[in-house]
Design a protein around this motif. Sequence first.
Motif, short mmCIF file in Angstrom:
data_model
loop_
_atom_site.label_atom_id
_atom_site.label_comp_id
_atom_site.label_asym_id
_atom_site.label_seq_id
_atom_site.Cartn_x
_atom_site.Cartn_y
_atom_site.Cartn_z
N GLY A 293 -13.48 9.25 -13.25
CA GLY A 293 -13.59 10.07 -12.06
C GLY A 293 -13.82 9.44 -10.95
O GLY A 293 -14.41 10.02 -9.85
N HIS A 294 -13.91 8.11 -10.93
CA HIS A 294 -14.26 7.19 -9.73
C HIS A 294 -13.21 7.25 -8.82
O HIS A 294 -12.21 7.56 -8.88
CB HIS A 294 -14.55 5.60 -10.10
CG HIS A 294 -15.08 4.95 -9.09
ND1 HIS A 294 -14.30 3.88 -8.42
CD2 HIS A 294 -16.21 4.70 -8.62
CE1 HIS A 294 -15.16 3.44 -7.47
NE2 HIS A 294 -16.17 3.69 -7.75
N LEU A 295 -13.84 7.45 -7.21
CA LEU A 295 -12.91 7.38 -6.02
C LEU A 295 -12.89 5.87 -5.43
O LEU A 295 -13.71 5.47 -5.13
CB LEU A 295 -13.33 8.53 -5.34
CG LEU A 295 -12.41 8.88 -4.17
CD1 LEU A 295 -11.30 9.50 -4.73
CD2 LEU A 295 -13.22 9.78 -2.98
N THR A 296 -11.57 5.29 -5.74
CA THR A 296 -11.58 3.93 -5.00
C THR A 296 -10.70 3.91 -3.69
O THR A 296 -9.71 4.64 -3.60
CB THR A 296 -10.68 3.06 -6.05
OG1 THR A 296 -11.35 3.15 -7.33
CG2 THR A 296 -10.72 1.75 -5.51
N ARG A 297 -11.31 3.46 -2.76
CA ARG A 297 -10.73 3.38 -1.24
C ARG A 297 -9.59 2.15 -1.50
O ARG A 297 -9.76 1.14 -1.99
CB ARG A 297 -11.59 3.16 -0.22
CG ARG A 297 -11.21 3.21 1.00
CD ARG A 297 -12.45 2.95 2.08
NE ARG A 297 -11.98 3.00 3.46
CZ ARG A 297 -11.89 2.15 4.26
NH1 ARG A 297 -12.48 0.82 3.93
NH2 ARG A 297 -11.24 2.07 5.63
N THR A 298 -8.46 2.27 -0.55
CA THR A 298 -7.56 1.34 -0.61
C THR A 298 -7.36 1.00 0.81
O THR A 298 -8.22 1.42 1.90
CB THR A 298 -6.08 1.95 -0.95
OG1 THR A 298 -5.58 2.83 -0.25
CG2 THR A 298 -6.23 2.46 -2.51
N ASP A 299 -6.55 -0.05 1.18
CA ASP A 299 -6.28 -0.38 2.55
C ASP A 299 -5.27 0.09 3.02
O ASP A 299 -4.69 -0.47 4.23
CB ASP A 299 -6.24 -2.00 2.45
CG ASP A 299 -5.23 -2.65 1.72
OD1 ASP A 299 -4.39 -1.91 1.25
OD2 ASP A 299 -4.87 -3.81 2.15
N CYS A 300 -4.75 0.99 2.49
CA CYS A 300 -3.54 1.76 3.34
C CYS A 300 -3.97 3.00 3.96
O CYS A 300 -4.66 3.99 3.60
CB CYS A 300 -2.52 2.45 1.83
SG CYS A 300 -2.04 1.23 0.74
N LEU A 301 -3.36 3.02 5.04
CA LEU A 301 -3.66 3.91 6.09
C LEU A 301 -2.18 4.91 6.24
O LEU A 301 -1.17 4.44 6.48
CB LEU A 301 -3.97 3.61 7.51
CG LEU A 301 -4.18 4.50 8.60
CD1 LEU A 301 -5.22 5.49 8.31
CD2 LEU A 301 -4.33 3.72 10.04
N MET A 302 -2.25 5.99 5.76
CA MET A 302 -1.03 6.84 5.74
C MET A 302 -1.07 7.99 6.97
O MET A 302 -1.68 8.90 7.20
CB MET A 302 -1.17 7.88 4.35
CG MET A 302 -1.51 7.22 3.08
SD MET A 302 -0.11 5.92 2.69
CE MET A 302 1.09 7.14 2.14
N LEU A 303 -0.10 7.38 7.89
CA LEU A 303 -0.03 8.44 9.13
C LEU A 303 1.42 8.92 9.29
O LEU A 303 2.39 8.12 9.44
CB LEU A 303 -0.20 7.36 10.38
CG LEU A 303 -1.65 6.83 10.68
CD1 LEU A 303 -1.37 5.77 11.49
CD2 LEU A 303 -2.42 7.63 10.75
N GLY A 304 1.72 10.08 8.64
CA GLY A 304 2.74 10.99 8.60
C GLY A 304 3.59 10.38 7.44
O GLY A 304 3.15 9.63 6.58
N PRO A 305 4.81 10.81 7.63
CA PRO A 305 5.87 10.55 6.40
C PRO A 305 6.26 9.04 6.47
O PRO A 305 6.97 8.69 5.65
CB PRO A 305 6.81 11.45 6.72
CG PRO A 305 6.81 11.49 8.11
CD PRO A 305 5.48 11.69 8.75
N GLY A 306 5.85 8.14 7.26
CA GLY A 306 6.56 6.83 7.40
C GLY A 306 5.92 5.92 6.41
O GLY A 306 5.09 6.17 5.36
#
Length: 122
Positions: free
Chosen positions: A104-117
Motif C-alpha cells: 500500500g506504499h505510495l512511491t514518487r517517481t521522477d516522471c512528469l506526465m504532461l499530457g499524452p506525450g
Amino acid sequence: MEPSQPVLACADAFRAIYPTARQQWIMGLTSLAICGPTFLLGNFLNKEWIGVFAITLCAGLFVVPHVMRVRRFLATLPCGSCGQAAGRHTTVKGILHLHCDHCGHLTRTDCLMLGPGKPTRI
C-alpha cells in the motif's frame, strides 16, 4: 520536518519505450499507405465500413501494442518500500506515483506526465 521520500528514477527507461521520430514517421507513412487506398476503395464501392476497418487495423498495429508496453512497464516498476512490483500507478500534480498492491506504499517517481506525450524527467 518530514523525512524525505525516496524517488524512483524511471523516466529515462520510460522514455525509451516510446518510438523515435524516425519510427513515428514510418508508422505515419504506413498508416497513410493503408488508410488512403482503403478509404478511396470504400468511397468508390459506396461501402464506408471499409475505411473503418482500415482505421481499426492501424490502431491494432500501432496504438494497442504501445499502450500495452507502457502498461506492462508501469506495472513492473518496483515499490520503494517492499521492492516488489507495485502494480498500480497514479499521478499527483502531474508526477507519476506508484501505488503498491502488496504493502500500500505510495512511491514518487521522477516522471512528469504532461499530457499524452512522452514523460519528462523532473
